[in-house]
Design a protein around this motif. Structure first.
Motif, mmCIF file in Angstrom:
data_model
loop_
_atom_site.group_PDB
_atom_site.id
_atom_site.type_symbol
_atom_site.label_atom_id
_atom_site.label_comp_id
_atom_site.label_asym_id
_atom_site.label_seq_id
_atom_site.Cartn_x
_atom_site.Cartn_y
_atom_site.Cartn_z
ATOM 1 N N THR A 12 0.810 -1.255 0.088
ATOM 2 C CA THR A 12 -0.013 -0.098 0.068
ATOM 3 C C THR A 12 0.970 1.232 -0.082
ATOM 4 O OG1 THR A 12 -1.570 -0.956 1.504
ATOM 5 C CG2 THR A 12 -1.899 1.073 1.142
ATOM 6 N N GLY A 13 0.697 1.967 -0.966
ATOM 7 C CA GLY A 13 1.334 3.303 -0.949
ATOM 8 C C GLY A 13 0.640 4.598 -0.493
ATOM 9 N N LEU A 14 1.003 5.700 -0.096
ATOM 10 C CA LEU A 14 0.357 6.876 0.615
ATOM 11 C C LEU A 14 0.885 8.051 -0.028
ATOM 12 C CD1 LEU A 14 -1.884 8.265 2.143
ATOM 13 C CD2 LEU A 14 -0.075 8.443 3.911
ATOM 14 N N HIS A 15 0.306 8.928 -1.005
ATOM 15 C CA HIS A 15 0.856 10.089 -1.478
ATOM 16 C C HIS A 15 0.533 11.106 -0.725
ATOM 17 C CE1 HIS A 15 2.099 13.234 -4.363
ATOM 18 N NE2 HIS A 15 0.918 13.557 -4.557
ATOM 19 N N THR A 16 1.419 11.772 -0.179
ATOM 20 C CA THR A 16 1.102 13.224 0.492
ATOM 21 C C THR A 16 1.845 14.224 -0.041
ATOM 22 O OG1 THR A 16 1.061 11.832 2.751
ATOM 23 C CG2 THR A 16 1.132 14.501 2.859
ATOM 24 N N PRO A 17 1.137 15.047 -0.773
ATOM 25 C CA PRO A 17 1.718 16.350 -1.724
ATOM 26 C C PRO A 17 2.831 16.910 -1.096
ATOM 27 C CG PRO A 17 -0.714 16.228 -2.083
ATOM 28 C CD PRO A 17 -0.440 15.152 -0.878
ATOM 29 N N ALA A 18 2.777 17.454 0.272
ATOM 30 C CA ALA A 18 3.554 18.213 0.937
ATOM 31 C C ALA A 18 4.814 17.534 1.482
ATOM 32 C CB ALA A 18 2.863 18.867 2.023
ATOM 33 N N SER A 19 5.061 16.172 1.439
ATOM 34 C CA SER A 19 6.012 15.416 2.237
ATOM 35 C C SER A 19 6.516 14.243 1.104
ATOM 36 C CB SER A 19 5.566 15.147 3.682
ATOM 37 O OG SER A 19 4.593 13.969 3.411
ATOM 38 N N GLY A 20 5.680 13.570 0.574
ATOM 39 C CA GLY A 20 6.115 12.522 -0.261
ATOM 40 C C GLY A 20 5.488 11.256 -0.162
ATOM 41 N N ALA A 21 6.089 9.973 -0.042
ATOM 42 C CA ALA A 21 5.230 8.780 -0.036
ATOM 43 C C ALA A 21 5.594 7.886 1.347
ATOM 44 C CB ALA A 21 5.839 7.781 -1.243
ATOM 45 N N LYS A 22 4.657 7.196 1.525
ATOM 46 C CA LYS A 22 4.979 6.138 2.603
ATOM 47 C C LYS A 22 4.429 4.791 2.295
ATOM 48 C CE LYS A 22 4.005 5.311 7.482
ATOM 49 N NZ LYS A 22 3.572 6.039 8.781
ATOM 50 N N PHE A 23 5.041 3.767 2.561
ATOM 51 C CA PHE A 23 4.595 2.428 2.121
ATOM 52 C C PHE A 23 4.278 1.466 2.985
ATOM 53 C CE2 PHE A 23 7.134 4.530 -1.544
ATOM 54 C CZ PHE A 23 6.010 4.313 -2.257
ATOM 55 N N TRP A 24 3.253 0.449 3.064
ATOM 56 C CA TRP A 24 3.033 -0.541 4.088
ATOM 57 C C TRP A 24 2.963 -1.729 3.182
ATOM 58 C CZ3 TRP A 24 0.660 4.121 3.971
ATOM 59 C CH2 TRP A 24 0.339 4.913 5.007
ATOM 60 N N PHE A 25 3.624 -2.907 3.912
ATOM 61 C CA PHE A 25 3.557 -4.246 3.338
ATOM 62 C C PHE A 25 2.645 -5.152 4.254
ATOM 63 C CE2 PHE A 25 5.461 -8.541 3.306
ATOM 64 C CZ PHE A 25 5.126 -8.893 1.963
ATOM 65 N N ASN A 26 1.553 -5.552 3.686
ATOM 66 C CA ASN A 26 0.688 -6.448 4.545
ATOM 67 C C ASN A 26 0.226 -5.615 5.924
ATOM 68 O OD1 ASN A 26 0.584 -8.453 2.759
ATOM 69 N ND2 ASN A 26 2.075 -9.393 3.547
ATOM 70 N N GLY A 27 -0.164 -4.333 5.639
ATOM 71 C CA GLY A 27 -0.558 -3.583 6.820
ATOM 72 C C GLY A 27 0.421 -3.087 7.742
ATOM 73 N N GLN A 28 1.803 -3.285 7.492
ATOM 74 C CA GLN A 28 2.682 -2.917 8.551
ATOM 75 C C GLN A 28 3.779 -1.894 7.867
ATOM 76 O OE1 GLN A 28 3.207 -4.305 11.665
ATOM 77 N NE2 GLN A 28 1.148 -5.134 10.995
ATOM 78 N N ALA A 29 3.939 -0.642 8.597
ATOM 79 C CA ALA A 29 4.709 0.121 8.088
ATOM 80 C C ALA A 29 6.045 -0.239 7.321
ATOM 81 C CB ALA A 29 4.833 1.413 9.043
ATOM 82 N N ARG A 30 6.351 0.186 6.231
ATOM 83 C CA ARG A 30 7.773 -0.283 5.604
ATOM 84 C C ARG A 30 8.640 0.721 5.368
ATOM 85 N NH1 ARG A 30 10.186 -5.468 4.434
ATOM 86 N NH2 ARG A 30 11.641 -4.837 2.688
ATOM 87 N N ALA A 31 8.231 1.798 4.752
ATOM 88 C CA ALA A 31 9.254 2.673 4.353
ATOM 89 C C ALA A 31 8.585 4.121 4.002
ATOM 90 C CB ALA A 31 9.988 2.281 3.175
ATOM 91 N N THR A 32 9.287 5.230 4.349
ATOM 92 C CA THR A 32 8.804 6.587 3.944
ATOM 93 C C THR A 32 9.937 7.210 3.174
ATOM 94 O OG1 THR A 32 7.502 6.777 6.019
ATOM 95 C CG2 THR A 32 8.249 8.876 4.808
ATOM 96 N N ILE A 33 9.440 7.892 1.896
ATOM 97 C CA ILE A 33 10.325 8.391 0.881
ATOM 98 C C ILE A 33 10.052 9.859 1.089
ATOM 99 C CG2 ILE A 33 11.180 8.378 -1.237
ATOM 100 C CD1 ILE A 33 10.488 5.501 -1.601
ATOM 101 N N ARG A 34 10.836 10.630 1.548
ATOM 102 C CA ARG A 34 10.402 12.138 1.735
ATOM 103 C C ARG A 34 11.072 12.968 0.534
ATOM 104 N NH1 ARG A 34 8.498 12.168 6.734
ATOM 105 N NH2 ARG A 34 9.165 10.859 8.128
ATOM 106 N N ASP A 35 10.239 12.908 -0.421
ATOM 107 C CA ASP A 35 10.653 13.436 -1.872
ATOM 108 C C ASP A 35 9.524 13.455 -2.520
ATOM 109 O OD1 ASP A 35 11.283 13.901 -4.518
ATOM 110 O OD2 ASP A 35 13.329 12.899 -3.924
#
Length: 197
Positions: A143-166
């Motif tokens: 699952t990926g979340l796009h936040t226009p002001a900060s970048g992207a966040k990813f989950w794998f099977n509902g568990q937080a996996r990574a944040t890419i602040r770009d």
């Protein structure tokens, strides 16, 4: 055989065994996709994107092979033409095994379609995606979340996996599915089905 009277619990083997026409397979696939689309919002999306609205779903196939089911949620007030200016979440449920490295490499290739990237940017983004995307098997979700002001966040099977602040990364990454330059216009159209204007 009347496709409309087929029980929805039949699997593809049962359909094949009864001699159903390809049209029956298509109808069954659509029934399964509709049930998938109507499933409740994943908790990580509900928590991260308050007020999220379901926009659409689609199945991605590559040379006839089903690869993943995709579902899109968008923030209130979402506009297709300015998708990158709105919060949104994309869930991919994989239907086959793939390596995280292959997912990252294919993602970078698709991002290049929209915009030329500097070599150091490509290297940094590829490394970030390889860290974010694990190997997947049937039923796994990214699952990926796009936040226009900060970048992207990813989950794998509902568990937080990574944040890419770009923010540029996030815009181009989600543009793989939502940009007009996408290599999969049918997928884009179906994901945006409920919000397209």
């Amino acid at each position: 055989m009347c496709v409309l009277t087929m029980p929805t619990r039949l699997n593809r083997r049962t359909v094949l065994a009864t001699g159903a026409l390809p049209l029956g397979m298509i109808a069954l696939d659509k029934l399964q996709s509709t049930a998938y689309a109507q499933a409740s919002i994943p908790q990580e999306i509900g928590d991260a994107l308050p007020g999220a609205q379901f926009a659409g779903s689609s199945r991605f196939r590559y040379f006839g092979l089903s690869v993943y089911d995709a579902r899109l949620w968008v923030s209130p007030g979402f506009q297709v033409a300015t998708y990158a200016q709105h919060g949104l979440a994309l869930e991919l449920t994989y239907l086959r095994s793939l390596s995280g490295k292959a997912i990252a490499e294919r993602s970078l290739k698709e991002m290049r379609r929209a915009e030329a990237l500097a070599a150091d940017t490509e290297k940094n983004w590829l490394t970030a995606m390889q860290d974010a995307f694990p190997d997947v098997g049937e039923g796994d979700r990214i699952t990926g979340l796009h936040t226009p002001a900060s970048g992207a966040k990813f989950w794998f099977n509902g568990q937080a996996r990574a944040t890419i602040r770009d923010t540029d990364f996030s815009r181009l990454f989600f543009g793989i599915w939502l940009s007009e330059t996408t290599s999969e216009p049918r997928l884009r159209s179906e994901l945006l089905g409920r919000v397209a204007s």
